[in-house]
Scaffold this motif. Structure first.
Motif, PDB file in Angstrom:
ATOM      1  N   SER A  48       0.825  -1.209   0.000  1.00 32.59           N
ATOM      2  CA  SER A  48       0.000   0.000   0.000  1.00 32.59           C
ATOM      3  C   SER A  48       0.856   1.254   0.000  1.00 32.59           C
ATOM      4  CB  SER A  48      -0.923   0.006   1.218  1.00 32.59           C
ATOM      5  OG  SER A  48      -0.153   0.007   2.412  1.00 32.59           O
ATOM      6  N   TRP A  59      -3.994  -1.308  -3.501  1.00 33.16           N
ATOM      7  CA  TRP A  59      -5.339  -0.749  -3.404  1.00 33.16           C
ATOM      8  C   TRP A  59      -6.049  -0.705  -4.753  1.00 33.16           C
ATOM      9  CZ3 TRP A  59      -7.835  -0.773   0.887  1.00 33.16           C
ATOM     10  CH2 TRP A  59      -7.129  -0.682   2.091  1.00 33.16           C
ATOM     11  N   LEU A  62      -8.785  -3.293  -6.022  1.00 31.58           N
ATOM     12  CA  LEU A  62     -10.219  -3.083  -5.817  1.00 31.58           C
ATOM     13  C   LEU A  62     -10.874  -2.599  -7.102  1.00 31.58           C
ATOM     14  CD1 LEU A  62     -10.195  -1.328  -2.311  1.00 31.58           C
ATOM     15  CD2 LEU A  62     -10.285  -3.772  -2.838  1.00 31.58           C
ATOM     16  N   VAL A 156     -18.966   0.147  -1.867  1.00 31.06           N
ATOM     17  CA  VAL A 156     -18.080   0.042  -0.697  1.00 31.06           C
ATOM     18  C   VAL A 156     -16.612   0.034  -1.134  1.00 31.06           C
ATOM     19  CG1 VAL A 156     -17.340  -1.507   1.170  1.00 31.06           C
ATOM     20  CG2 VAL A 156     -19.775  -1.032   0.819  1.00 31.06           C
ATOM     21  N   LEU A 157     -16.272  -0.737  -2.168  1.00 31.46           N
ATOM     22  CA  LEU A 157     -14.885  -0.782  -2.643  1.00 31.46           C
ATOM     23  C   LEU A 157     -14.426   0.601  -3.112  1.00 31.46           C
ATOM     24  CD1 LEU A 157     -14.841  -4.164  -4.617  1.00 31.46           C
ATOM     25  CD2 LEU A 157     -13.976  -3.718  -2.308  1.00 31.46           C
ATOM     26  N   VAL A 160     -13.983   2.849   0.067  1.00 28.86           N
ATOM     27  CA  VAL A 160     -12.791   2.459   0.835  1.00 28.86           C
ATOM     28  C   VAL A 160     -11.530   2.977   0.139  1.00 28.86           C
ATOM     29  CG1 VAL A 160     -11.353   0.488   1.518  1.00 28.86           C
ATOM     30  CG2 VAL A 160     -13.802   0.482   2.018  1.00 28.86           C
ATOM     31  N   TRP A 163     -11.245   6.716   0.479  1.00 32.94           N
ATOM     32  CA  TRP A 163     -10.892   7.109   1.835  1.00 32.94           C
ATOM     33  C   TRP A 163      -9.414   6.827   2.135  1.00 32.94           C
ATOM     34  CZ3 TRP A 163     -10.636   3.696   6.440  1.00 32.94           C
ATOM     35  CH2 TRP A 163     -10.458   4.422   7.617  1.00 32.94           C
ATOM     36  N   VAL A 164      -8.939   5.653   1.729  1.00 39.40           N
ATOM     37  CA  VAL A 164      -7.583   5.243   2.093  1.00 39.40           C
ATOM     38  C   VAL A 164      -6.522   5.884   1.202  1.00 39.40           C
ATOM     39  CG1 VAL A 164      -6.007   3.270   2.309  1.00 39.40           C
ATOM     40  CG2 VAL A 164      -8.367   3.067   3.100  1.00 39.40           C
ATOM     41  N   ASN A 168      -9.773   5.992  -6.771  1.00 41.59           N
ATOM     42  CA  ASN A 168     -10.573   4.799  -7.024  1.00 41.59           C
ATOM     43  C   ASN A 168     -10.843   4.740  -8.518  1.00 41.59           C
ATOM     44  OD1 ASN A 168     -12.757   6.581  -7.534  1.00 41.59           O
ATOM     45  ND2 ASN A 168     -13.561   6.342  -5.459  1.00 41.59           N
TER      46      ASN A 168
END
Length: 190
Positions: A48, A59, A62, A156-157, A160, A163-164, A168
């Motif tokens: 990560s 990540w 995802l 959700v993926l 997440v 956020w992290v 995305n």
């Protein structure tokens, strides 16, 4: 030939074609100059940090799971008469094509120019083939789970990952196609 034997033979052919897609993808990426593994010689199951796109999973895996959801939907819409195995192979070809395109100088430079990935050098062959496998996981889940569960899981993926890592699939596509300064500022921590 019995129906069971014919089914086993078709299954074996699909499996061999799937393995061939992995192998051809790896060979093409290596021929393009992408390293097989991280330059430091390590192989990690999960990374990560700064080694994103160098190891088995990160990540962005995802996003590739969500690719599988989307490819399942697309192929259900346009090729539902084909068997699930044939649709999975088509999805693999699409994903393999993306992995190859993603590692071209044009896309690598685009990532560097318009996203927070200024030091992106492309994926290792290991990471790209793992991304292909992650897409297959998503495709399989979409084939087995109720639609509402797949949709919730995709949301959700995406949340997440946002956020992290402040990135995305949705943000990645936006920034590659039509970069927005506000998104770039947020992704940069501003």
């Amino acid at each position: 030939m019995s129906e069971a034997a014919g089914g086993n033979r078709r299954g074996l052919i699909l499996l061999l074609c799937g393995l061939a897609i992995f192998v051809v993808t790896a060979i093409v990426l290596a021929a393009m100059g992408q390293p097989w593994i991280a330059p430091d010689g390590t192989i990690r199951l999960w990374d990560s940090g700064a080694g994103t796109s160098l190891h088995l999973l990160d990540w962005y895996a995802l996003s590739h799971i969500i690719h599988g959801f989307l490819f399942y939907l697309l192929l259900w819409l346009v090729a539902r008469r084909q068997s699930l195995g044939v649709r999975a192979l088509i999805a693999m070809v699409i994903e393999a094509g993306w992995e190859i395109l993603e590692n071209t100088p044009w896309v690598i430079d685009r990532y560097r120019d318009v996203t927070v990935s200024g030091d992106y050098v492309g994926d290792t062959v290991l990471n790209s083939t793992s991304d292909l496998a992650a897409m297959l996981v998503g495709f399989y889940l979409a084939a087995r789970l109720p639609v509402w569960v797949t949709v919730v899981l995709a949301i959700v993926l995406e949340l997440v990952a946002a956020w992290v890592i402040r990135d995305n699939l949705t943000l990645n596509v936006i920034m590659l196609v039509y970069p927005i300064d506000g998104i770039l500022a947020w992704q940069s921590g501003g």
